[in-house]
Write a protein that holds these residues in place. Structure first.
Motif, PDB file in Angstrom:
ATOM      1  N   GLY A 130       0.671  -1.394   0.112  1.00  0.00           N
ATOM      2  CA  GLY A 130       0.059  -0.035  -0.127  1.00  0.00           C
ATOM      3  C   GLY A 130       0.763   1.220   0.033  1.00  0.00           C
ATOM      4  O   GLY A 130       2.000   1.381   0.142  1.00  0.00           O
ATOM      5  N   VAL A 131       0.136   2.405  -0.112  1.00  0.00           N
ATOM      6  CA  VAL A 131       0.594   3.781  -0.003  1.00  0.00           C
ATOM      7  C   VAL A 131       0.214   4.399   1.150  1.00  0.00           C
ATOM      8  O   VAL A 131      -1.068   4.407   1.287  1.00  0.00           O
ATOM      9  N   TYR A 132       1.091   4.804   1.898  1.00  0.00           N
ATOM     10  CA  TYR A 132       0.820   5.453   3.384  1.00  0.00           C
ATOM     11  C   TYR A 132       1.494   6.855   3.175  1.00  0.00           C
ATOM     12  O   TYR A 132       2.281   7.549   2.646  1.00  0.00           O
ATOM     13  N   SER A 133       0.730   7.776   4.006  1.00  0.00           N
ATOM     14  CA  SER A 133       1.230   9.160   4.108  1.00  0.00           C
ATOM     15  C   SER A 133       0.982   9.935   5.540  1.00  0.00           C
ATOM     16  O   SER A 133       0.183   9.250   6.173  1.00  0.00           O
ATOM     17  N   ILE A 134       1.582  10.983   5.530  1.00  0.00           N
ATOM     18  CA  ILE A 134       1.595  11.968   6.608  1.00  0.00           C
ATOM     19  C   ILE A 134       1.420  13.389   6.374  1.00  0.00           C
ATOM     20  O   ILE A 134       1.518  13.492   5.060  1.00  0.00           O
ATOM     21  N   LEU A 135       0.895  14.305   7.165  1.00  0.00           N
ATOM     22  CA  LEU A 135       0.830  15.717   6.821  1.00  0.00           C
ATOM     23  C   LEU A 135       1.929  16.403   7.100  1.00  0.00           C
ATOM     24  O   LEU A 135       2.726  16.208   8.035  1.00  0.00           O
ATOM     25  N   GLY A 136       2.532  17.328   6.070  1.00  0.00           N
ATOM     26  CA  GLY A 136       3.556  18.388   6.260  1.00  0.00           C
ATOM     27  C   GLY A 136       2.985  19.531   6.780  1.00  0.00           C
ATOM     28  O   GLY A 136       1.777  19.755   6.615  1.00  0.00           O
ATOM     29  N   ASN A 137       3.668  20.567   6.984  1.00  0.00           N
ATOM     30  CA  ASN A 137       3.243  21.879   7.733  1.00  0.00           C
ATOM     31  C   ASN A 137       2.463  22.514   6.640  1.00  0.00           C
ATOM     32  O   ASN A 137       1.413  23.284   6.892  1.00  0.00           O
ATOM     33  N   HIS A 138       2.913  22.516   5.199  1.00  0.00           N
ATOM     34  CA  HIS A 138       2.006  23.108   4.103  1.00  0.00           C
ATOM     35  C   HIS A 138       0.549  22.590   4.161  1.00  0.00           C
ATOM     36  O   HIS A 138      -0.350  23.137   3.913  1.00  0.00           O
ATOM     37  N   ASP A 139       0.283  21.289   4.569  1.00  0.00           N
ATOM     38  CA  ASP A 139      -0.593  20.648   4.350  1.00  0.00           C
ATOM     39  C   ASP A 139      -1.864  21.031   5.056  1.00  0.00           C
ATOM     40  O   ASP A 139      -3.131  21.297   5.149  1.00  0.00           O
ATOM     41  N   TYR A 140      -1.204  21.879   6.241  1.00  0.00           N
ATOM     42  CA  TYR A 140      -2.368  22.468   7.080  1.00  0.00           C
ATOM     43  C   TYR A 140      -2.677  23.886   6.633  1.00  0.00           C
ATOM     44  O   TYR A 140      -3.602  24.568   7.346  1.00  0.00           O
ATOM     45  N   ALA A 141      -2.137  24.344   5.742  1.00  0.00           N
ATOM     46  CA  ALA A 141      -2.574  25.889   5.290  1.00  0.00           C
ATOM     47  C   ALA A 141      -2.064  26.994   6.257  1.00  0.00           C
ATOM     48  O   ALA A 141      -2.967  27.702   6.001  1.00  0.00           O
ATOM     49  N   PRO A 142      -1.330  26.841   7.041  1.00  0.00           N
ATOM     50  CA  PRO A 142      -1.028  27.911   7.811  1.00  0.00           C
ATOM     51  C   PRO A 142      -0.419  29.247   7.094  1.00  0.00           C
ATOM     52  O   PRO A 142      -0.832  30.472   7.763  1.00  0.00           O
ATOM     53  N   TYR A 143      -0.071  29.430   6.097  1.00  0.00           N
ATOM     54  CA  TYR A 143       0.445  30.508   5.368  1.00  0.00           C
ATOM     55  C   TYR A 143      -0.575  30.940   4.506  1.00  0.00           C
ATOM     56  O   TYR A 143      -0.138  32.145   3.991  1.00  0.00           O
ATOM     57  N   TYR A 144      -1.609  30.526   4.229  1.00  0.00           N
ATOM     58  CA  TYR A 144      -2.622  31.203   3.470  1.00  0.00           C
ATOM     59  C   TYR A 144      -3.617  32.049   4.171  1.00  0.00           C
ATOM     60  O   TYR A 144      -4.136  31.523   5.054  1.00  0.00           O
ATOM     61  N   LYS A 145      -3.674  33.270   3.758  1.00  0.00           N
ATOM     62  CA  LYS A 145      -4.339  34.234   4.712  1.00  0.00           C
ATOM     63  C   LYS A 145      -5.663  34.858   4.225  1.00  0.00           C
ATOM     64  O   LYS A 145      -6.325  35.777   4.759  1.00  0.00           O
ATOM     65  N   HIS A 146      -6.275  33.873   3.262  1.00  0.00           N
ATOM     66  CA  HIS A 146      -7.478  34.406   2.892  1.00  0.00           C
ATOM     67  C   HIS A 146      -8.585  33.507   3.146  1.00  0.00           C
ATOM     68  O   HIS A 146      -9.745  33.486   2.461  1.00  0.00           O
ATOM     69  N   TRP A 147      -8.488  32.554   4.102  1.00  0.00           N
ATOM     70  CA  TRP A 147      -9.475  31.957   4.752  1.00  0.00           C
ATOM     71  C   TRP A 147     -10.554  32.802   5.059  1.00  0.00           C
ATOM     72  O   TRP A 147     -10.321  33.631   5.770  1.00  0.00           O
ATOM     73  N   LYS A 148     -11.922  32.321   5.076  1.00  0.00           N
ATOM     74  CA  LYS A 148     -13.025  33.057   5.346  1.00  0.00           C
ATOM     75  C   LYS A 148     -13.069  32.915   7.157  1.00  0.00           C
ATOM     76  O   LYS A 148     -13.738  33.593   7.921  1.00  0.00           O
ATOM     77  N   GLY A 149     -12.516  31.786   7.648  1.00  0.00           N
ATOM     78  CA  GLY A 149     -12.566  31.768   9.010  1.00  0.00           C
ATOM     79  C   GLY A 149     -12.084  30.408   9.363  1.00  0.00           C
ATOM     80  O   GLY A 149     -11.540  29.494   8.524  1.00  0.00           O
ATOM     81  N   LYS A 163      -9.431  13.619   0.002  1.00  0.00           N
ATOM     82  CA  LYS A 163      -8.786  13.332  -1.633  1.00  0.00           C
ATOM     83  C   LYS A 163      -7.530  12.438  -1.456  1.00  0.00           C
ATOM     84  O   LYS A 163      -7.581  11.488  -2.513  1.00  0.00           O
ATOM     85  N   GLN A 164      -6.845  12.186  -0.672  1.00  0.00           N
ATOM     86  CA  GLN A 164      -5.772  11.220  -0.250  1.00  0.00           C
ATOM     87  C   GLN A 164      -6.569   9.934  -0.065  1.00  0.00           C
ATOM     88  O   GLN A 164      -6.002   8.723  -0.543  1.00  0.00           O
ATOM     89  N   ARG A 165      -7.687   9.829   0.639  1.00  0.00           N
ATOM     90  CA  ARG A 165      -8.457   8.446   0.849  1.00  0.00           C
ATOM     91  C   ARG A 165      -8.867   7.853  -0.815  1.00  0.00           C
ATOM     92  O   ARG A 165      -8.595   6.803  -0.909  1.00  0.00           O
ATOM     93  N   LYS A 166      -9.438   8.886  -1.410  1.00  0.00           N
ATOM     94  CA  LYS A 166      -9.899   8.572  -2.851  1.00  0.00           C
ATOM     95  C   LYS A 166      -8.761   8.115  -3.851  1.00  0.00           C
ATOM     96  O   LYS A 166      -9.029   7.286  -4.894  1.00  0.00           O
ATOM     97  N   MET A 167      -7.618   8.580  -3.635  1.00  0.00           N
ATOM     98  CA  MET A 167      -6.446   8.240  -4.342  1.00  0.00           C
ATOM     99  C   MET A 167      -5.668   6.835  -3.847  1.00  0.00           C
ATOM    100  O   MET A 167      -5.122   6.213  -4.636  1.00  0.00           O
ATOM    101  N   GLY A 168      -6.374   6.478  -2.669  1.00  0.00           N
ATOM    102  CA  GLY A 168      -6.103   5.083  -2.214  1.00  0.00           C
ATOM    103  C   GLY A 168      -4.884   5.119  -1.274  1.00  0.00           C
ATOM    104  O   GLY A 168      -4.380   4.354  -0.869  1.00  0.00           O
ATOM    105  N   TRP A 169      -4.570   6.350  -0.604  1.00  0.00           N
ATOM    106  CA  TRP A 169      -3.549   6.581   0.109  1.00  0.00           C
ATOM    107  C   TRP A 169      -4.270   6.494   1.512  1.00  0.00           C
ATOM    108  O   TRP A 169      -5.405   6.594   1.912  1.00  0.00           O
ATOM    109  N   ILE A 170      -3.293   5.713   2.395  1.00  0.00           N
ATOM    110  CA  ILE A 170      -3.584   5.839   3.887  1.00  0.00           C
ATOM    111  C   ILE A 170      -3.073   6.616   4.894  1.00  0.00           C
ATOM    112  O   ILE A 170      -1.828   6.505   5.016  1.00  0.00           O
ATOM    113  N   LEU A 171      -3.765   7.608   5.333  1.00  0.00           N
ATOM    114  CA  LEU A 171      -3.193   8.633   6.205  1.00  0.00           C
ATOM    115  C   LEU A 171      -3.048   8.225   7.479  1.00  0.00           C
ATOM    116  O   LEU A 171      -3.994   7.909   8.133  1.00  0.00           O
TER     117      LEU A 171
END
Length: 212
Positions: A130-149, A163-171
């Protein structure tokens, strides 16, 4: 006096030794810019495999020659919907005939929809276990300043995980799984991103490795 004449006059007034240093500095700067541009435009498409042999007496012998391919930091938003390089990377990984594939974070720059053009391609990554994954700092989107909240930010993270789940990745978010080979097994532990302040600290190794 024209600009060309002025520059010529100034250069004429610089002593020979300083002229040489001035010219050398200009050449060095120009070469640095060329190398940077080449790396940004062409170099990042030059994917290569770097084999590493890891030995540890604690690893069961049934896992001898077990092959793990690690991928990281695709930052899909930086490819501007160019699918060919990502397909090239996927084909190269699959050619290694891996037993396990692990993706170690920063799939996107900020937004989960950066994945959309590449979902079909990345779902073609194949490994026996299988394909396994973890999250990196950019995946949490802390640097994007245009979220509504905060809710908008949270929904983006949920979409990325889906989306990772649909690709068959296990997070693996501060959790682990066991990979078995006959009667033997090894643990694959996935820890969330753990940055230094002021960045958020999500990683919890104790929680990830605890065995009920």
């Amino acid at each position: 006096m024209t600009i060309g004449s002025l520059l010529g006059f100034l250069f004429y007034k610089i002593p020979l030794a300083k002229k040489s240093l001035f010219a050398l500095g200009g050449i060095t700067s120009m070469l640095s810019i060329i190398i940077l541009l080449y790396g940004s435009i062409f170099g990042r498409e030059q994917f290569e495999v770097k084999p590493i042999i890891y030995k540890n007496e604690k690893i069961p012998t049934s896992f001898n020659h077990y092959k793990i391919v690690q991928i990281s930091d695709l930052h899909l938003g930086s490819w501007f919907d160019r699918k060919k390089p990502i397909k090239k990377m996927v084909d190269l990984v699959n050619q290694q005939n891996p037993d396990l594939i692990i993706f170690t974070g920063d799939l996107v720059n900020h937004k989960a929809d950066e994945i959309t053009p590449y979902e079909t391609i990345l779902s073609q990554l194949k490994a026996k276990d299988g394909v396994y994954s973890i999250l990196g700092n950019h995946d949490y989107a802390p640097y994007y300043k245009h979220w509504k909240g905060p809710e908008d930010l949270h929904n983006n993270l949920l979409m990325l995980q889906e989306k990772q789940r649909k690709m068959g990745w296990i997070l693996l978010n501060n959790e682990h799984i066991f990979i078995s080979n006959g009667k033997d097994s090894i643990a694959l532990i996935g820890v969330e991103n753990d940055g230094e302040p002021p960045f958020a600290q999500y990683g919890d190794l104790k929680k990830a490795s605890d065995h009920p």
